[in-house]
Design a protein around this motif. Structure first.
Motif, mmCIF file in Angstrom:
data_model
loop_
_atom_site.group_PDB
_atom_site.id
_atom_site.type_symbol
_atom_site.label_atom_id
_atom_site.label_comp_id
_atom_site.label_asym_id
_atom_site.label_seq_id
_atom_site.Cartn_x
_atom_site.Cartn_y
_atom_site.Cartn_z
ATOM 1 N N ASN A 1 0.832 -1.190 0.000
ATOM 2 C CA ASN A 1 0.000 0.000 0.000
ATOM 3 C C ASN A 1 0.875 1.251 0.000
ATOM 4 N N ALA A 2 0.503 2.204 -0.856
ATOM 5 C CA ALA A 2 1.335 3.388 -1.041
ATOM 6 C C ALA A 2 1.439 4.246 0.212
ATOM 7 N N LEU A 3 0.445 4.182 1.086
ATOM 8 C CA LEU A 3 0.461 4.997 2.294
ATOM 9 C C LEU A 3 0.997 4.252 3.510
ATOM 10 N N ALA A 4 1.388 2.997 3.340
ATOM 11 C CA ALA A 4 1.806 2.189 4.485
ATOM 12 C C ALA A 4 3.001 2.796 5.216
ATOM 13 N N ALA A 5 3.989 3.297 4.463
ATOM 14 C CA ALA A 5 5.178 3.864 5.104
ATOM 15 C C ALA A 5 4.823 5.117 5.907
ATOM 16 N N CYS A 6 3.940 5.955 5.363
ATOM 17 C CA CYS A 6 3.488 7.137 6.099
ATOM 18 C C CYS A 6 2.747 6.721 7.360
ATOM 19 N N HIS A 7 1.868 5.746 7.208
ATOM 20 C CA HIS A 7 1.107 5.244 8.342
ATOM 21 C C HIS A 7 2.041 4.715 9.416
#
Length: 206
Positions: A129-135
């Motif tokens: 998921n593209a937002l996983a690192a931000c999360h």
């Protein structure tokens, strides 16, 4: 003759790269405008129209809405996490956590609550998921502040960082439904958090 052909050939890729960089920047600027105005109702096709480029150009750089969103917010997320690292040295662990959660809520409200909705997704390890690192970065920052509040403040030991961020995401979403109530986030945090959350100070108070 061979040298002239070589120069022409090498010049074309450089121009293509420059055009691609300019198009990408134009798409990002347009996306921030469109997401701020429309939130989750925005589409990549609408971004392409605002950027005055073809849909294929947008999809070539950003195949999904999440891929575009993460590029927009990566820097914002880093700033929020850096703020958390600063607040990890606050003399009052409860206050440090409360201040950061308030700032995280404001961040989650960006783009008509689109970010809050995206970050509320349950991320499975390694799912790409593209937002996983931000999360993950936000959860880690919350965890550091939360652990400190548990050790030296008033936060119950059963509270965990992912649940706390889910709660603040929900508060951010609720504030989007009442945009004229500027104190709503502070009131809901004060009701919800057992970490020394206080009501907003009257205007002009120290």
């Amino acid at each position: 003759m061979g040298g002239r052909m070589s120069g022409t050939a090498s010049g074309a890729p450089r121009r293509q790269r420059a055009d691609a960089v300019a198009n990408r920047a134009r798409v990002l600027a347009a996306a921030r405008e469109v997401f701020t105005e429309r939130g989750g109702r925005a589409s990549l096709n609408e971004v392409a129209k605002r950027a005055a480029v073809g849909p294929g150009t947008v999809y070539r750089h950003f195949p999904t809405l999440q891929a575009l969103l993460v590029d927009l917010v990566r820097g914002d997320v880093e700033r929020v996490c850096q703020r958390g690292r600063e607040l990890a040295t606050h003399e009052d662990p409860d206050t440090g956590l409360r201040i950061w959660l308030r700032e995280f809520a404001a961040h989650a409200c960006a783009m008509q609550g689109l970010l809050a909705a995206q970050l509320a997704v349950e991320f499975a390890p390694g799912d790409g998921n593209a937002l996983a690192a931000c999360h993950d970065a936000l959860v880690a920052t919350a965890g550091e502040l939360l652990d400190r509040s548990k050790r030296s403040g008033t936060t119950p030991p059963t509270v965990d960082a992912p649940d706390l961020l889910r709660l603040v995401n929900a508060i951010a979403w609720a504030s989007q439904q009442a945009p004229d109530d500027t104190d709503l986030i502070d009131r809901l945090l004060a009701i919800s958090l057992g970490v020394g959350a206080a009501r907003p100070q009257p205007s002009g108070s120290l």
